[in-house]
Each structure stands twice: as structure tokens, then as C-alpha cells.
Design a protein around this motif. Structure first.
Motif, short mmCIF file in Angstrom:
data_model
loop_
_atom_site.label_atom_id
_atom_site.label_comp_id
_atom_site.label_asym_id
_atom_site.label_seq_id
_atom_site.Cartn_x
_atom_site.Cartn_y
_atom_site.Cartn_z
N LYS A 167 -4.31 15.72 -6.93
CA LYS A 167 -5.18 15.63 -8.11
C LYS A 167 -5.74 14.21 -8.29
CE LYS A 167 -1.46 14.60 -11.41
NZ LYS A 167 -0.76 13.84 -10.39
N ASP A 168 -5.09 13.21 -7.70
CA ASP A 168 -5.60 11.85 -7.92
C ASP A 168 -5.55 10.99 -6.66
OD1 ASP A 168 -6.82 9.88 -9.26
OD2 ASP A 168 -5.42 9.83 -10.93
N VAL A 169 -6.24 11.48 -5.63
CA VAL A 169 -6.28 10.76 -4.36
C VAL A 169 -6.87 9.34 -4.52
CG1 VAL A 169 -7.37 10.75 -2.07
CG2 VAL A 169 -6.24 12.81 -2.92
N PRO A 170 -7.97 9.16 -5.27
CA PRO A 170 -8.49 7.79 -5.42
C PRO A 170 -7.47 6.83 -6.02
CG PRO A 170 -10.16 9.38 -6.07
CD PRO A 170 -8.89 10.15 -5.87
N LEU A 171 -6.64 7.33 -6.95
CA LEU A 171 -5.60 6.45 -7.51
C LEU A 171 -4.64 6.02 -6.40
CD1 LEU A 171 -4.21 5.17 -10.00
CD2 LEU A 171 -2.79 7.23 -10.13
N ALA A 172 -4.26 6.97 -5.55
CA ALA A 172 -3.33 6.65 -4.46
C ALA A 172 -3.88 5.52 -3.59
CB ALA A 172 -3.08 7.89 -3.61
N LEU A 173 -5.14 5.64 -3.21
CA LEU A 173 -5.72 4.64 -2.29
C LEU A 173 -5.85 3.28 -2.98
CD1 LEU A 173 -6.11 7.15 -0.60
CD2 LEU A 173 -8.47 6.46 -0.13
N ARG A 174 -6.22 3.31 -4.26
CA ARG A 174 -6.38 2.02 -4.97
C ARG A 174 -5.03 1.36 -5.22
NH1 ARG A 174 -10.91 5.11 -8.22
NH2 ARG A 174 -12.69 4.49 -6.95
N VAL A 175 -3.99 2.16 -5.46
CA VAL A 175 -2.65 1.57 -5.66
C VAL A 175 -2.17 0.97 -4.33
CG1 VAL A 175 -0.23 2.06 -6.17
CG2 VAL A 175 -2.02 3.03 -7.61
N MET A 176 -2.42 1.68 -3.24
CA MET A 176 -2.04 1.15 -1.92
C MET A 176 -2.66 -0.25 -1.74
SD MET A 176 -1.83 0.73 1.43
CE MET A 176 -2.79 0.22 2.83
N GLU A 177 -3.95 -0.36 -2.04
CA GLU A 177 -4.61 -1.66 -1.88
C GLU A 177 -3.98 -2.70 -2.80
OE1 GLU A 177 -9.13 -1.91 -1.88
OE2 GLU A 177 -8.62 -3.11 -3.64
N LYS A 178 -3.70 -2.31 -4.03
CA LYS A 178 -3.10 -3.23 -5.02
C LYS A 178 -1.75 -3.72 -4.51
CE LYS A 178 -4.84 -3.45 -9.09
NZ LYS A 178 -5.82 -4.48 -9.31
N LEU A 179 -0.94 -2.82 -3.96
CA LEU A 179 0.40 -3.19 -3.52
C LEU A 179 0.37 -4.09 -2.29
CD1 LEU A 179 2.28 0.24 -3.86
CD2 LEU A 179 2.62 -1.80 -5.27
N ARG A 180 -0.64 -3.92 -1.43
CA ARG A 180 -0.57 -4.54 -0.11
C ARG A 180 -1.52 -5.72 0.12
NH1 ARG A 180 2.49 -3.96 3.38
NH2 ARG A 180 1.03 -4.12 5.11
N HIS A 181 -2.58 -5.80 -0.67
CA HIS A 181 -3.64 -6.73 -0.30
C HIS A 181 -3.17 -8.19 -0.29
CE1 HIS A 181 -7.40 -8.98 -0.51
NE2 HIS A 181 -7.95 -7.94 0.07
#
Ligand SMILES: Cc1cc2nc3c(=O)[nH]c(=O)nc-3n(C[C@H](O)[C@H](O)[C@H](O)COP(=O)(O)OP(=O)(O)OC[C@H]3O[C@@H](n4cnc5c(N)ncnc54)[C@H](O)[C@@H]3O)c2cc1C
Length: 446
Positions: free
Chosen positions: A344-358
Motif C-alpha cells: 500500500k505504500d511502496v513510495p514510503l518504503a523507497l524514501r525511507v530506504m534513502e533516508k536510512l542509507r544516504h
């Protein structure tokens, strides 16, 4: 494995793409992996994986590496030996693969083949000879065009390497790669090439029971040489500063070792090294001009359903040994974010990944540039310890980090920052934001 209704397209099946395919498959997502190479044949010499990624690979097999590792793929090294340009040994650092901060040294091609075989064995849909040339996304889906066919998924993970086409399309950024005027040469070949050559067979001194790994530091020149698979293969790598004849940063351009042999004539210890380099069979020497890539501003597309990972998002100079490790961390973190955010919230998943790793990855990118300088400026007699070459400048925060545990712990805080536009303070980097910490030589984990 719990079945999920999430479909993921992965572009590029190097270490990053394959790890993403396996991590996603393990969580029940439908995975379509696309690779432009016609088969699993790969190039490369030695690649080091430390605890931060080994723990991810081992978790696929109840904590052991038995599904990927055998005698023909590892380097059984008991010490990292460092020499000055005279050939005098300056340091012999005991080496233990099971120490996460040191980790395993692998034959790159051997490990990658075993990863492919494992992914195919567990039933992942991997398609070879498929070149992706277009990407698209809408509010509800994303996909690619490949070999004239349109493929659709919930999200696209682009792991298409240093020369990523996806990078510009997905992030809108095409950063200039900075030429650092260093050319890296590398080779791996069958040990039979040196076995009967009196001046070269020294490199097989531990065969057939173990391997050696020796590094020689001369002015503007560094040579690393050793064996793999208990002396079945000989490998060497050489970085030369000041060369400018190589025009491309592509990983594996065929070359002759002539420039190295010429350079080694001015290095006192060069004779014994040249004896081995000179036995490199035709077609087995490759070179590459090293280019530094600045951190991208973002990894995720505007619509939030496409992301770049691995070298496509953050290529490293080869000095911190983190290219493969960080690509594998990316893969694991992304798969967990998809699990926690759900279809239901794929964009959230990708943006959190970036937030955690960048921030973490950008700091390592910067650190790998600094490390290179000390390799080619070896100051053995310097009072300043940081200027002396070390076999062991591995920072615990990089090499022993547990990104799986960290993602489960931090997902909701990072998600809150994404959703509410709040500042997020990463907890997988040192608090003072410096690459090299006082604990450089400890094995403390964060
Ligand atoms: C040939 C090669 C040799 C290397 N040798 C070494 C080494 O000896 N030691 C070391 O430490 N590191 C080496 N590396 C680097 C290291 O493996 C990577 O830094 C790291 O593993 C990151 O991997 P990645 O999956 O992000 O990218 P990569 O490993 O570069 O994988 C990217 C993949 O994407 C595929 N691809 C690209 N474009 C498309 C497209 N349009 N459609 C479909 N597929 C596409 C490529 O064919 C490739 O398989 C090498 C990399 C390469 C490519």
C-alpha cells in the motif's frame, strides 16, 4: 517465506541486484531480475566482503556461508603483509576471515557465479541478455521497457552499476566523475603460469595449503599480490598515479601490463613483482582509470516507485573495499523497508530506504577518497600514525554494522521524518560525522 502480492523488477544482476533479488524473494515478493549480459560469465579479480554484508549472505543459510563458499572461491590468508619499496616487510597483520572487521577475500567471479546459482536454485526469475533502456512510473505502478517489451511491477530497483543509465532517468542527476589520475591494473590467472618459473614461484610459497596477500608501497605506486583457492590462482592489482593514457573508468578494459613492468624498474623491490606480472597470460590483464563520483542528492524517482542502489547510486574508489558490501546493505535495507511499508505504500518504503542509507554511504564515499591518498603516499617513517600504511584501518561503524537490525529498529522514526517532513538524524554513522573514528582499530559495533 510468506507470500506477498508485491512485484519487484530488478535491473542489473551484479552483487547489488542479486542480493536485492534474493532478499526480496525471501520476503515473498515476486521478483523479475534483468541482466544485459548473455550469461553468468563475469570478470574481476578479488573482492573483499566484511561482516556488514557477510552476515546478510549467511542469514540465507542459517548463519553459515556453506551455500556460497567452497575451496575454489576463498583466499585462505592468515596474514596481511605490508612491504616498503625496498621489499622490507613493515607489518604482518594476522588475518581471520571470521573477524567481521576483516572479512572474507573472494575470487569475484567465483562468488558471483555461486550467488547466481543460489538465486536460480531458490526459484528466482532471472533473465539474461535483456538490456533495459527505458523506465516509467505512474501513481500505482512502475516498470521498464526491455528488448521491446513493457514490464510492470510495484517498483523498480535499478542496480545497473557505475555506468548506470537509470541514474539520470530516476534521479535526474548525471554527476561528473572526477579523474583522480590513478590507473588501476588487475589480473587473476591460473597458478600453473608461474609454478615452474624460478623467479616468480615465490608467490606460491603457501600453496597448496594456504594463500598469501602482500602489498608493496612505493612512490605513486602500490602493488597488491597474492594467491586464491590455496594457490590455485595468482592475482595482482597495481595502482599507478600519474598515468593518463587510460581514457575510460570502465571496470575491465583489456590491457597489457607493460606500463607496470616499466614502472617497477624504478622500484627496488620491483624485480620479484615484475617476475610475476610478466607471466600474466594475454587477455588476462585489465585496467581502469579511477574516477571519483560525488554523492547524489537523491536515489528515488519523483513518483517514489523507482530507486537506484549499489554502484548506480554511489560508486566508491576501490580503497575502502566497500563497493560490494554497501550494495548488499542497500539490498537488505530496501527489502525490509518494502516489508514494513507494504504494497500500500511502496513510495514510503523507497524514501525511507534513502533516508536510512544516504548519509552513511556518502560518508564512506568521502572516506574512500581520503584512504586512496595514503596508499599512494606511503610515509613509513612519519611520526603521524595516520600517514603510515596500515593493514587495518577498518572502522567498526562501517565493517561490523548490522543493517538488518538497524532497519527494523529505525524504520518508524525515518518513516515519520519522511511523512511529516521532519529532520532525521541517522544513527548508522558516527555522531560527530567523521569517517575515521578513534575506534578505527576496535571491533565495536554500532
Ligand atoms: C566487470 C566488473 C569487475 C569488477 N571487478 C572488481 C574487482 O575485481 N574487485 C572489486 O572489489 N570490485 C570489482 N568490481 C566492483 C564491484 O563488484 C561493485 O562495486 C559492487 O559489487 C557493486 O555492485 P553493483 O551490483 O552495484 O554493480 P555491478 O557489479 O557493476 O553490476 C551491475 C550490473 O548491471 C548490468 N547492467 C548494466 N546496465 C544494464 C542494463 N541497461 N540492463 C540490464 N543490465 C544492465 C551489468 O551488466 C552488471 O552485471 C567490478 C565490477 C565490474 C562490473
Amino acid at each position: 517465506m510468506t507470500k506477498s502480492d508485491l512485484t519487484v523488477i530488478i535491473v542489473g544482476l551484479g552483487f547489488g541486484g542479486l542480493a536485492a533479488a534474493i532478499e526480496c524473494h525471501r520476503r515473498g515478493y515476486r521478483v523479475i531480475g534483468l541482466e544485459k549480459k548473455p550469461d553468468t560469465n563475469q570478470l574481476g579479480d578479488i573482492i573483499g566482503l566484511s561482516g556488514n554484508s557477510i552476515s546478510i549472505l549467511a542469514a540465507w543459510n542459517d548463519g553459515s556461508l556453506g551455500h556460497l563458499v567452497d575451496d575454489d572461491v576463498t583466499c585462505e590468508v592468515t596474514a596481511l603483509e605490508l612491504f616498503d619499496s625496498q621489499g622490507d616487510q613493515k607489518l604482518a597483520m594476522p588475518y581471520n576471515s571470521n573477524n567481521p572487521i576483516q572479512g572474507y577475500l573472494f575470487r569475484r567471479t567465483g562468488l558471483l557465479t555461486r550467488l547466481y546459482n543460489y538465486a536460480i536454485h531458490i526459484g528466482i526469475d532471472l533473465r539474461f541478455g535483456v538490456t533495459v533502456d527505458q523506465y516509467w512510473e505512474t501513481d500505482g505502478s512502475a516498470g521498464v521497457y526491455a528488448n521491446n517489451a513493457k514490464l510492470t511491477a510495484d517498483c523498480v530497483i535499478a542496480a545497473d552499476g557505475l555506468h548506470s543509465k537509470a541514474r539520470g532517468i530516476i534521479t535526474g542527476e548525471t554527476p561528473e566523475l572526477r579523474d583522480i589520475r590513478v590507473v588501476a591494473y588487475r589480473s587473476i590467472f591460473d597458478a600453473s603460469e608461474v609454478a615452474n618459473v624460478p623467479e616468480a614461484k615465490w608467490v606460491l610459497e603457501k600453496a597448496p595449503t594456504a594463500d598469501i596477500f602482500q602489498t608493496y608501497y612505493a612512490e605513486d605506486t602500490m602493488v597488491a599480490m597474492g594467491t586464491a583457492a590455496k594457490g590455485r590462482y595468482v592475482h595482482w592489482g597495481c595502482a599507478i598515479r600519474g598515468s593518463s593514457e587510460v581514457k575510460s573508468e570502465a571496470w575491465m578494459q583489456p590491457a597489457t601490463p607493460d606500463a607496470i613492468l616499466k614502472r617497477l624498474k624504478s622500484v627496488p623491490a620491483g624485480r620479484k613483482l615484475a617476475a610475476v606480472v610478466a607471466r600474466t597470460p594475454p587477455g588476462k590483464c585489465f585496467h581502469q582509470s579511477l574516477r571519483a563520483m560525488p554523492p547524489l542528492r537523491k536515489w528515488v524517482s519523483a513518483g517514489g516507485r523507482m530507486i537506484v542502489i549499489g554502484d548506480a547510486a554511489h560508486s566508491f574508489l576501490p580503497y575502502a573495499g566497500q563497493g560490494g558490501n554497501q550494495a548488499i546493505e542497500d539490498a537488505a535495507v530496501l527489502a525490509i523497508c518494502l516489508e514494513l511499508a507494504g504494497k500500500k505504500d511502496v513510495p514510503l518504503a523507497l524514501r525511507v530506504m534513502e533516508k536510512l542509507r544516504h548519509r552513511r554511504v556518502s560518508l564512506i564515499q568521502e572516506g574512500s577518497m581520503k584512504a586512496g591518498d595514503s596508499f599512494l603516499n606511503a610515509a613509513w617513517d612519519s611520526e603521524d600514525e595516520s600517514k603510515r600504511p596500515s593493514a587495518f584501518t577498518h572502522q567498526a561503524w562501517v565493517y561490523t554494522h548490522n543493517c538488518v537490525k538497524h532497519t527494523y529498529e529505525e524504520f518508524h522514526t525515518a518513516a515519520d521524518a519522511v511523512i511529516n517532513g521532519r529532520e532525521y538524524t541517522p544513527t548508522n554513522v558516527p555522531a560527530n560525522g567523521e569517517f575515521c573514528q578513534d575506534d578505527c582499530k576496535s571491533s565495536k559495533s554500532i
